[in-house]
Write a protein that holds these residues in place. Structure first.
Motif, PDB file in Angstrom:
ATOM      1  N   LEU A  47       0.841  -1.191   0.000  1.00 30.40           N
ATOM      2  CA  LEU A  47       0.000   0.000   0.000  1.00 30.40           C
ATOM      3  C   LEU A  47       0.880   1.247   0.000  1.00 30.40           C
ATOM      4  O   LEU A  47       2.008   1.211   0.489  1.00 30.40           O
ATOM      5  CB  LEU A  47      -0.897   0.025   1.241  1.00 30.40           C
ATOM      6  CG  LEU A  47      -2.094  -0.905   1.233  1.00 30.40           C
ATOM      7  CD1 LEU A  47      -2.744  -0.954   2.604  1.00 30.40           C
ATOM      8  CD2 LEU A  47      -3.112  -0.445   0.210  1.00 30.40           C
ATOM      9  N   PRO A  48       0.339   2.379  -0.501  1.00 28.18           N
ATOM     10  CA  PRO A  48       1.092   3.626  -0.391  1.00 28.18           C
ATOM     11  C   PRO A  48       1.309   3.958   1.085  1.00 28.18           C
ATOM     12  O   PRO A  48       0.552   3.509   1.951  1.00 28.18           O
ATOM     13  CB  PRO A  48       0.175   4.665  -1.033  1.00 28.18           C
ATOM     14  CG  PRO A  48      -0.838   3.902  -1.791  1.00 28.18           C
ATOM     15  CD  PRO A  48      -0.925   2.546  -1.186  1.00 28.18           C
ATOM     16  N   GLU A  49       2.329   4.750   1.353  1.00 25.87           N
ATOM     17  CA  GLU A  49       2.647   5.088   2.736  1.00 25.87           C
ATOM     18  C   GLU A  49       1.472   5.816   3.396  1.00 25.87           C
ATOM     19  O   GLU A  49       0.862   6.702   2.802  1.00 25.87           O
ATOM     20  CB  GLU A  49       3.882   5.985   2.784  1.00 25.87           C
ATOM     21  CG  GLU A  49       4.450   6.140   4.163  1.00 25.87           C
ATOM     22  CD  GLU A  49       5.789   6.854   4.155  1.00 25.87           C
ATOM     23  OE1 GLU A  49       6.011   7.660   5.057  1.00 25.87           O
ATOM     24  OE2 GLU A  49       6.590   6.591   3.249  1.00 25.87           O
ATOM     25  N   ALA A  50       1.165   5.418   4.626  1.00 25.82           N
ATOM     26  CA  ALA A  50       0.039   6.003   5.357  1.00 25.82           C
ATOM     27  C   ALA A  50       0.358   7.436   5.765  1.00 25.82           C
ATOM     28  O   ALA A  50       1.496   7.774   6.088  1.00 25.82           O
ATOM     29  CB  ALA A  50      -0.278   5.172   6.593  1.00 25.82           C
ATOM     30  N   LEU A  51      -0.671   8.267   5.758  1.00 26.57           N
ATOM     31  CA  LEU A  51      -0.513   9.667   6.146  1.00 26.57           C
ATOM     32  C   LEU A  51      -0.724   9.825   7.648  1.00 26.57           C
ATOM     33  O   LEU A  51      -1.464   9.064   8.265  1.00 26.57           O
ATOM     34  CB  LEU A  51      -1.531  10.533   5.398  1.00 26.57           C
ATOM     35  CG  LEU A  51      -1.432  10.559   3.873  1.00 26.57           C
ATOM     36  CD1 LEU A  51      -2.590  11.362   3.294  1.00 26.57           C
ATOM     37  CD2 LEU A  51      -0.110  11.153   3.427  1.00 26.57           C
ATOM     38  N   SER A  52      -0.121  10.856   8.196  1.00 26.62           N
ATOM     39  CA  SER A  52      -0.325  11.167   9.616  1.00 26.62           C
ATOM     40  C   SER A  52      -1.675  11.866   9.771  1.00 26.62           C
ATOM     41  O   SER A  52      -2.269  12.336   8.794  1.00 26.62           O
ATOM     42  CB  SER A  52       0.795  12.072  10.132  1.00 26.62           C
ATOM     43  OG  SER A  52       0.687  13.354   9.534  1.00 26.62           O
ATOM     44  N   GLU A  53      -2.143  11.959  11.010  1.00 28.76           N
ATOM     45  CA  GLU A  53      -3.429  12.611  11.252  1.00 28.76           C
ATOM     46  C   GLU A  53      -3.400  14.075  10.847  1.00 28.76           C
ATOM     47  O   GLU A  53      -4.399  14.618  10.383  1.00 28.76           O
ATOM     48  CB  GLU A  53      -3.843  12.460  12.724  1.00 28.76           C
ATOM     49  CG  GLU A  53      -4.330  11.071  13.047  1.00 28.76           C
ATOM     50  CD  GLU A  53      -5.117  11.002  14.338  1.00 28.76           C
ATOM     51  OE1 GLU A  53      -5.704  12.014  14.767  1.00 28.76           O
ATOM     52  OE2 GLU A  53      -5.140   9.908  14.920  1.00 28.76           O
ATOM     53  N   GLU A  54      -2.241  14.733  11.027  1.00 25.90           N
ATOM     54  CA  GLU A  54      -2.120  16.147  10.648  1.00 25.90           C
ATOM     55  C   GLU A  54      -2.276  16.316   9.137  1.00 25.90           C
ATOM     56  O   GLU A  54      -2.935  17.244   8.669  1.00 25.90           O
ATOM     57  CB  GLU A  54      -0.758  16.723  11.095  1.00 25.90           C
ATOM     58  CG  GLU A  54      -0.582  16.828  12.592  1.00 25.90           C
ATOM     59  CD  GLU A  54      -0.186  15.505  13.252  1.00 25.90           C
ATOM     60  OE1 GLU A  54       0.484  14.669  12.608  1.00 25.90           O
ATOM     61  OE2 GLU A  54      -0.589  15.292  14.415  1.00 25.90           O
ATOM     62  N   GLU A  55      -1.670  15.395   8.378  1.00 25.97           N
ATOM     63  CA  GLU A  55      -1.774  15.467   6.918  1.00 25.97           C
ATOM     64  C   GLU A  55      -3.202  15.195   6.461  1.00 25.97           C
ATOM     65  O   GLU A  55      -3.702  15.851   5.545  1.00 25.97           O
ATOM     66  CB  GLU A  55      -0.808  14.470   6.274  1.00 25.97           C
ATOM     67  CG  GLU A  55       0.658  14.816   6.495  1.00 25.97           C
ATOM     68  CD  GLU A  55       1.601  13.704   6.098  1.00 25.97           C
ATOM     69  OE1 GLU A  55       2.631  14.020   5.467  1.00 25.97           O
ATOM     70  OE2 GLU A  55       1.310  12.528   6.408  1.00 25.97           O
ATOM     71  N   ILE A  56      -3.855  14.249   7.118  1.00 24.46           N
ATOM     72  CA  ILE A  56      -5.250  13.948   6.795  1.00 24.46           C
ATOM     73  C   ILE A  56      -6.113  15.168   7.105  1.00 24.46           C
ATOM     74  O   ILE A  56      -6.984  15.547   6.321  1.00 24.46           O
ATOM     75  CB  ILE A  56      -5.757  12.717   7.578  1.00 24.46           C
ATOM     76  CG1 ILE A  56      -4.966  11.473   7.177  1.00 24.46           C
ATOM     77  CG2 ILE A  56      -7.249  12.495   7.350  1.00 24.46           C
ATOM     78  CD1 ILE A  56      -5.205  10.277   8.072  1.00 24.46           C
ATOM     79  N   GLU A  57      -5.843  15.779   8.245  1.00 23.70           N
ATOM     80  CA  GLU A  57      -6.611  16.954   8.665  1.00 23.70           C
ATOM     81  C   GLU A  57      -6.480  18.087   7.652  1.00 23.70           C
ATOM     82  O   GLU A  57      -7.457  18.774   7.351  1.00 23.70           O
ATOM     83  CB  GLU A  57      -6.120  17.412  10.046  1.00 23.70           C
ATOM     84  CG  GLU A  57      -7.044  18.400  10.722  1.00 23.70           C
ATOM     85  CD  GLU A  57      -6.647  18.651  12.165  1.00 23.70           C
ATOM     86  OE1 GLU A  57      -6.859  19.790  12.610  1.00 23.70           O
ATOM     87  OE2 GLU A  57      -6.137  17.728  12.835  1.00 23.70           O
ATOM     88  N   LYS A  58      -5.282  18.277   7.092  1.00 24.67           N
ATOM     89  CA  LYS A  58      -5.084  19.330   6.089  1.00 24.67           C
ATOM     90  C   LYS A  58      -5.961  19.083   4.868  1.00 24.67           C
ATOM     91  O   LYS A  58      -6.587  20.001   4.338  1.00 24.67           O
ATOM     92  CB  LYS A  58      -3.610  19.383   5.657  1.00 24.67           C
ATOM     93  CG  LYS A  58      -2.684  19.972   6.679  1.00 24.67           C
ATOM     94  CD  LYS A  58      -1.252  19.943   6.181  1.00 24.67           C
ATOM     95  CE  LYS A  58      -0.287  20.367   7.285  1.00 24.67           C
ATOM     96  NZ  LYS A  58       1.123  20.215   6.863  1.00 24.67           N
ATOM     97  N   VAL A  59      -6.003  17.827   4.413  1.00 20.57           N
ATOM     98  CA  VAL A  59      -6.819  17.479   3.245  1.00 20.57           C
ATOM     99  C   VAL A  59      -8.295  17.686   3.551  1.00 20.57           C
ATOM    100  O   VAL A  59      -9.044  18.221   2.735  1.00 20.57           O
ATOM    101  CB  VAL A  59      -6.549  16.019   2.800  1.00 20.57           C
ATOM    102  CG1 VAL A  59      -7.501  15.592   1.701  1.00 20.57           C
ATOM    103  CG2 VAL A  59      -5.109  15.865   2.346  1.00 20.57           C
ATOM    104  N   VAL A  60      -8.726  17.298   4.765  1.00 20.29           N
ATOM    105  CA  VAL A  60     -10.127  17.456   5.165  1.00 20.29           C
ATOM    106  C   VAL A  60     -10.501  18.942   5.191  1.00 20.29           C
ATOM    107  O   VAL A  60     -11.532  19.337   4.643  1.00 20.29           O
ATOM    108  CB  VAL A  60     -10.397  16.790   6.536  1.00 20.29           C
ATOM    109  CG1 VAL A  60     -11.753  17.195   7.076  1.00 20.29           C
ATOM    110  CG2 VAL A  60     -10.292  15.281   6.424  1.00 20.29           C
TER     111      VAL A  60
END
Length: 148
Positions: free
Chosen positions: A91-104
């Protein structure tokens, strides 16, 4: 390199190393790919379909491990966890919660979402954008927190 070729190469390595856990996980991935290809739904799998297959298999193993651990069956949970780790390598490398939050946050701004009624729209776009890089549960929790 396509996922099938990578899986076959990894299977050969696992066979030579006599790694039964990795071999079982890789055979499950190969089986799932062949099932989808022979079902007539798709000839050649797209990268998105490959990621969906891998994510599904990892989630199944993690869910099984959680059930086994609830029932105090570590002997059954450990192989499931190990298999999930083997499959996760593809799988592609998992994102951190901060990175997910930026996208959200970026998605919410683009859509002009204001409340929980827009959660479905936001989730659809974010899930598609972060396919294989983030767990749906984590995304859901972040979206709920931002829209509340």
């Amino acid at each position: 390199m396509s996922l099938q070729i990578e899986i076959m190469a990894a299977m050969k390595t696992a066979m030579k190393a006599k790694d039964q856990t990795a071999l079982a996980a890789l055979r499950a991935v190969k089986s799932e790919i062949l099932l989808i290809q022979t079902s007539g739904e798709a000839g050649e799998l797209t990268e998105e379909q490959e990621i969906n297959i891998l994510s599904k298999l990892v989630k199944q193993r993690k869910d099984s491990a959680a059930i086994y651990l609830e029932q105090d069956r570590k002997d059954l949970a450990l192989p499931e966890i190990d298999q999930a780790e083997v499959i996760s390598q593809f799988l592609p490398e998992a994102l951190s919660e901060e990175e997910i939050e930026k996208v959200v946050v970026m998605t919410i701004d683009q859509l002009g979402a204001v409340g929980m009624k827009d959660m479905g729209k936001v989730m659809g776009i974010v899930n598609k954008e972060l396919a294989g890089q983030a767990d749906g549960k984590t995304i859901s929790n972040i979206v709920k927190a931002k829209l509340s």
